[in-house]
Design a protein around this motif. Structure first.
Motif, PDB file in Angstrom:
ATOM      1  N   GLN A 209       0.828  -1.204   0.000  1.00 47.91           N
ATOM      2  CA  GLN A 209       0.000   0.000   0.000  1.00 47.91           C
ATOM      3  C   GLN A 209       0.867   1.261   0.000  1.00 47.91           C
ATOM      4  OE1 GLN A 209      -3.482  -0.367  -0.071  1.00 47.91           O
ATOM      5  NE2 GLN A 209      -2.790  -2.474  -0.392  1.00 47.91           N
ATOM      6  N   MET A 210       0.280   2.332  -0.456  1.00 49.62           N
ATOM      7  CA  MET A 210       0.945   3.638  -0.446  1.00 49.62           C
ATOM      8  C   MET A 210      -0.075   4.705  -0.093  1.00 49.62           C
ATOM      9  SD  MET A 210       1.191   4.603  -4.503  1.00 49.62           S
ATOM     10  CE  MET A 210      -0.270   4.511  -5.577  1.00 49.62           C
ATOM     11  N   ILE A 211       0.422   5.851   0.308  1.00 49.73           N
ATOM     12  CA  ILE A 211      -0.400   7.061   0.425  1.00 49.73           C
ATOM     13  C   ILE A 211       0.026   7.972  -0.714  1.00 49.73           C
ATOM     14  CG2 ILE A 211      -0.956   9.087   1.822  1.00 49.73           C
ATOM     15  CD1 ILE A 211      -0.428   7.422   4.306  1.00 49.73           C
ATOM     16  N   HIS A 212      -0.940   8.474  -1.471  1.00 43.00           N
ATOM     17  CA  HIS A 212      -0.595   9.359  -2.593  1.00 43.00           C
ATOM     18  C   HIS A 212      -1.715  10.358  -2.832  1.00 43.00           C
ATOM     19  CE1 HIS A 212      -2.841   7.285  -6.156  1.00 43.00           C
ATOM     20  NE2 HIS A 212      -3.454   6.996  -5.031  1.00 43.00           N
ATOM     21  N   ALA A 213      -1.378  11.388  -3.610  1.00 44.68           N
ATOM     22  CA  ALA A 213      -2.362  12.374  -4.055  1.00 44.68           C
ATOM     23  C   ALA A 213      -2.682  12.033  -5.506  1.00 44.68           C
ATOM     24  CB  ALA A 213      -1.795  13.785  -3.936  1.00 44.68           C
ATOM     25  N   PRO A 214      -3.826  11.403  -5.771  1.00 46.64           N
ATOM     26  CA  PRO A 214      -4.088  10.835  -7.109  1.00 46.64           C
ATOM     27  C   PRO A 214      -4.271  11.864  -8.220  1.00 46.64           C
ATOM     28  CG  PRO A 214      -5.492   9.853  -5.415  1.00 46.64           C
ATOM     29  CD  PRO A 214      -4.879  11.069  -4.811  1.00 46.64           C
ATOM     30  N   ASN A 215      -5.327  12.660  -8.138  1.00 44.27           N
ATOM     31  CA  ASN A 215      -5.661  13.625  -9.179  1.00 44.27           C
ATOM     32  C   ASN A 215      -6.798  14.495  -8.661  1.00 44.27           C
ATOM     33  OD1 ASN A 215      -8.274  12.287  -9.836  1.00 44.27           O
ATOM     34  ND2 ASN A 215      -6.945  10.648 -10.592  1.00 44.27           N
ATOM     35  N   PRO A 216      -7.240  15.499  -9.421  1.00 44.45           N
ATOM     36  CA  PRO A 216      -8.277  16.402  -8.914  1.00 44.45           C
ATOM     37  C   PRO A 216      -9.598  15.728  -8.555  1.00 44.45           C
ATOM     38  CG  PRO A 216      -7.164  17.405 -10.759  1.00 44.45           C
ATOM     39  CD  PRO A 216      -6.680  15.990 -10.698  1.00 44.45           C
ATOM     40  N   SER A 217      -9.829  14.515  -9.037  1.00 45.94           N
ATOM     41  CA  SER A 217     -11.099  13.850  -8.732  1.00 45.94           C
ATOM     42  C   SER A 217     -11.035  13.022  -7.453  1.00 45.94           C
ATOM     43  CB  SER A 217     -11.522  12.942  -9.897  1.00 45.94           C
ATOM     44  OG  SER A 217     -10.654  11.821  -9.985  1.00 45.94           O
ATOM     45  N   ALA A 218      -9.858  12.932  -6.827  1.00 40.32           N
ATOM     46  CA  ALA A 218      -9.710  12.096  -5.631  1.00 40.32           C
ATOM     47  C   ALA A 218      -8.737  12.759  -4.666  1.00 40.32           C
ATOM     48  CB  ALA A 218      -9.211  10.703  -6.015  1.00 40.32           C
ATOM     49  N   PRO A 219      -9.051  12.755  -3.359  1.00 39.77           N
ATOM     50  CA  PRO A 219      -8.167  13.372  -2.372  1.00 39.77           C
ATOM     51  C   PRO A 219      -6.998  12.459  -2.025  1.00 39.77           C
ATOM     52  CG  PRO A 219     -10.045  12.414  -1.275  1.00 39.77           C
ATOM     53  CD  PRO A 219     -10.273  12.205  -2.744  1.00 39.77           C
ATOM     54  N   VAL A 220      -6.122  12.938  -1.158  1.00 44.64           N
ATOM     55  CA  VAL A 220      -5.018  12.123  -0.653  1.00 44.64           C
ATOM     56  C   VAL A 220      -5.603  10.884  -0.002  1.00 44.64           C
ATOM     57  CG1 VAL A 220      -3.114  12.031   0.996  1.00 44.64           C
ATOM     58  CG2 VAL A 220      -3.535  14.127  -0.308  1.00 44.64           C
ATOM     59  N   ARG A 221      -5.080   9.716  -0.364  1.00 47.53           N
ATOM     60  CA  ARG A 221      -5.676   8.474   0.121  1.00 47.53           C
ATOM     61  C   ARG A 221      -4.686   7.316   0.092  1.00 47.53           C
ATOM     62  NH1 ARG A 221     -10.327   6.945  -3.995  1.00 47.53           N
ATOM     63  NH2 ARG A 221     -11.029   8.990  -3.300  1.00 47.53           N
ATOM     64  N   VAL A 222      -5.096   6.212   0.716  1.00 50.09           N
ATOM     65  CA  VAL A 222      -4.338   4.960   0.682  1.00 50.09           C
ATOM     66  C   VAL A 222      -4.792   4.174  -0.539  1.00 50.09           C
ATOM     67  CG1 VAL A 222      -3.860   2.780   1.869  1.00 50.09           C
ATOM     68  CG2 VAL A 222      -4.068   4.909   3.176  1.00 50.09           C
ATOM     69  N   ALA A 223      -3.815   3.593  -1.268  1.00 47.53           N
ATOM     70  CA  ALA A 223      -4.146   2.820  -2.458  1.00 47.53           C
ATOM     71  C   ALA A 223      -3.080   1.745  -2.664  1.00 47.53           C
ATOM     72  CB  ALA A 223      -4.223   3.722  -3.690  1.00 47.53           C
ATOM     73  N   PRO A 224      -3.413   0.672  -3.365  1.00 50.04           N
ATOM     74  CA  PRO A 224      -2.416  -0.362  -3.665  1.00 50.04           C
ATOM     75  C   PRO A 224      -1.432   0.128  -4.707  1.00 50.04           C
ATOM     76  CG  PRO A 224      -4.509  -0.876  -4.721  1.00 50.04           C
ATOM     77  CD  PRO A 224      -4.769   0.311  -3.854  1.00 50.04           C
ATOM     78  N   ILE A 225      -0.175  -0.302  -4.584  1.00 53.96           N
ATOM     79  CA  ILE A 225       0.830   0.165  -5.547  1.00 53.96           C
ATOM     80  C   ILE A 225       0.690  -0.512  -6.905  1.00 53.96           C
ATOM     81  CG2 ILE A 225       2.466   0.755  -3.720  1.00 53.96           C
ATOM     82  CD1 ILE A 225       4.048  -1.780  -4.492  1.00 53.96           C
ATOM     83  N   ASP A 226      -0.094  -1.600  -6.960  1.00 55.20           N
ATOM     84  CA  ASP A 226      -0.286  -2.246  -8.258  1.00 55.20           C
ATOM     85  C   ASP A 226      -1.414  -1.599  -9.054  1.00 55.20           C
ATOM     86  OD1 ASP A 226      -2.520  -3.086  -6.898  1.00 55.20           O
ATOM     87  OD2 ASP A 226      -2.098  -5.239  -7.096  1.00 55.20           O
TER      88      ASP A 226
END
Length: 347
Positions: free
Chosen positions: A319-336
């Motif tokens: 898992q990682m924490i990242h800032a995806p894009n304008p449609s999604a806030p900073v969140r936890v997501a799988p690295i795959d």
């Protein structure tokens, strides 16, 4: 006035002409498709195709965002150098003015004392001893004048050198600002087009980013950051910072504390831990030493896409924490979730 009246058109012909023009323009707009920057979505596209197009636009906007970040970093550096050179030029000009004033005083004194021939001054002097002392002073004054001239010339050369360097920095700053404007326009256009496409989808049809996999919801939410995991205290502090920013909005070019883009989040997280990182993804990947995917541990930076245009902060368990894009806030997501491009360990 009658001679200037337009001939009356037949109602049927006028309607047919307008219809032909409308169809021609509509055909041109359809042929332009979605690649025309802000064109409308093809109504025949499926929701899946629209989501894929939105993803592509977000990736392209993120590439432009990182280019913008790099140009801004260079512009800021050029601005600081220019300000420093301007201060240095002002100090050197003060020294130049002081040297000029000194030279002027010596020249004026020599002019006032040099009205008579030295032999005649000696003959007329009521005190030859005092005159000879004065003559020696004049010779020393001449030597001081030559030294003063050399100082003025040296100060003048230094001022001109600083001014030339400042002009170069100003040219660089102007170029960087123009580059910023180009990247800003690209980002704005890509994001506007993505928003337009998303507006055509229902809430159910819109893309939803995957978060932690359901098989390990608890472990992925709280990764192991104990010393046994190999994570340093600074890496743990960076992860803690990123975790505290979950839910913060994505804003391109932002580095916190309330909004971030992907590389801005990483920079802010490590800044909170006392570690200075470059601003852009393609510079951050070279900021530490590279590690393989199998070697990942919490606090490592994980990068995605062939152009190294996205980065996240690894927190363990895939898992990682990242800032995806304008449609999604900073969140936890799988690295795959995205094409993995590499990883770097900063501390």
């Amino acid at each position: 006035m009658a001679a200037h009246r337009r001939p009356r058109q037949h109602p049927t012909r006028g309607t047919a002409a307008r219809t032909a023009v409308t169809l021609t323009l509509a055909g041109a707009a359809t042929a332009a498709g979605l690649g025309a920057g802000t064109g409308h979505a093809d109504p025949q596209r499926s929701p899946a195709e629209v989501r894929a197009e939105v993803d592509r636009l977000y990736r392209e906007a993120e590439v432009a965002t990182e280019q913008y970040n790099g140009a801004k970093e260079k512009a800021d550096a050029a601005g600081r150098r220019l300000a420093g050179l301007q201060d240095e030029a002002a100090r050197k000009e003060d020294r130049l003015n002081t040297a000029r004033e000194s030279l002027g005083a010596v020249a004026a004194a020599q002019y006032r004392a040099g009205g008579l021939d030295p032999a005649l001054q000696l003959a007329l002097s009521s005190d030859p001893g005092a005159y000879l002392d004065g003559a020696a002073f004049v010779e020393r004054a001449g030597t001081r004048q030559a030294a003063a001239v050399r100082r003025v010339r040296g100060e003048l050369r230094e001022v001109e050198q600083v001014r030339a360097t400042a002009r170069t920095e100003l040219t660089s700053l102007t170029a960087r600002r123009a580059e910023l404007g180009e990247h800003r326009e690209t980002i704005t256009a890509k994001l506007a087009e993505a928003r337009g496409l998303l507006a055509r989808l229902t809430p159910v049809e819109r893309p939803v980013e995957r978060t932690a996999p359901p098989s390990h919801p608890t472990r992925s939410a709280r990764p192991d950051l104990t010393p046994s995991s190999g994570t340093t205290s600074r890496a743990a502090a960076a992860v803690a910072y990123a975790r505290a920013k979950l839910g913060s909005p994505y804003v391109w070019g932002a580095t916190g504390p309330n909004a971030f883009d992907c590389s801005g989040l990483i920079q802010a997280a490590y800044r909170s831990a006392g570690v200075s990182l470059p601003r852009t993804t393609y510079a951050q990947i070279g900021a530490g030493h590279r590690v393989s995917r199998a070697q990942l541990r919490p606090g490592d930076l994980v990068f995605f896409y062939s152009g190294i245009s996205h980065v996240g902060l690894y927190i363990g368990n895939g898992q990682m924490i990242h800032a995806p894009n304008p449609s999604a806030p900073v969140r936890v997501a799988p690295i795959d979730q995205m094409p993995f491009a590499g990883a770097t360990r900063v501390v």
